[in-house]
Enzyme design. Structure first.
Site, mmCIF file in Angstrom:
data_model
loop_
_atom_site.group_PDB
_atom_site.id
_atom_site.type_symbol
_atom_site.label_atom_id
_atom_site.label_comp_id
_atom_site.label_asym_id
_atom_site.label_seq_id
_atom_site.Cartn_x
_atom_site.Cartn_y
_atom_site.Cartn_z
ATOM 1 C CG ASP A 143 -1.992 -1.076 1.256
ATOM 2 O OD1 ASP A 143 -2.558 -1.385 0.065
ATOM 3 O OD2 ASP A 143 -2.187 -1.548 2.230
ATOM 4 C CG ASP A 177 -6.779 -1.381 -1.454
ATOM 5 O OD1 ASP A 177 -7.040 -2.370 -1.345
ATOM 6 O OD2 ASP A 177 -5.819 -1.022 -0.735
#
Length: 199
Positions: A143, A177
């Site tokens: 991420d 995401d």
């Protein structure tokens, strides 16, 4: 929307997602942050693959999560194929394609990253390292997008968190995401167009 166009959208999301993850993984040490704007930063973290860094406890928790997600992606793929065959709304097809691509992007991390990268703690990771940090199905999801839009102390009268220092928005996420969130957003905000009533 035709199946080839849906495939192209999925391919595009996967390419952007994986290129951004590989770039960050090979150019950032774990925890390193670059301030693009005060409200937008590239901040490299890794997680087990669940939202907000949640884990399934136990020796096989990560494996269970990865296998479950693979089965879920097969279900989403069937939903996409069936929706295209039945000529459902383009809103629905685009939403499903984005959710599929995002889920597949994070599964790639979970399945392969443990065997193709070495560790990012204190050093830059190497792609196709002879000393990988994990095993099949035990990779960590990369991420990097961080948007701390507001930081400050909440007033004392504020329920529960009154007087505490807070940061909004705290989540750190990746392009996969974003694709999933966009797909879900289309289904929620364009619900009547995604699921039109038939006469």
């Amino acid at each position: 929307m035709s199946l080839p166009k849906a495939y192209f959208l999925i391919f595009l999301v996967l390419i952007v997602d994986q290129l951004s993850k590989i770039y960050v993984k090979t150019n950032f040490v774990l925890g390193e942050e670059v301030v693009v704007f005060d409200w937008f930063r590239i901040h490299f973290i890794e997680n087990e693959g669940m939202a907000w860094g949640t884990k399934i406890p136990g020796q096989y928790g990560k494996l269970i999560l990865t296998v479950f997600r693979i089965f879920a992606v097969f279900g989403i793929a069937y939903w996409l194929s069936d929706s295209i065959k039945k000529r459902h709304s383009n809103y629905l097809i685009v939403a499903i394609a984005l959710i599929f691509a995002g889920a597949a992007g994070n599964i790639i991390d979970s399945v392969f990253y443990g065997i193709i990268f070495d560790d990012s703690h204190g050093n830059l990771a190497t792609l196709f390292s002879p000393e990988p940090y994990g095993t099949w199905f035990h990779g960590l999801v990369v991420d990097m997008f961080y948007f701390p839009l507001w930081r400050g102390t909440l007033p004392a009268w504020f329920p529960v968190w009154g007087g505490e220092e807070v940061s909004f928005f705290n989540a750190i996420f990746n392009f996969a995401d974003m694709a999933i969130s966009t797909g879900v957003g289309i289904l929620l905000f364009f619900n009547k167009r995604a699921f039109p009533k038939t006469a």
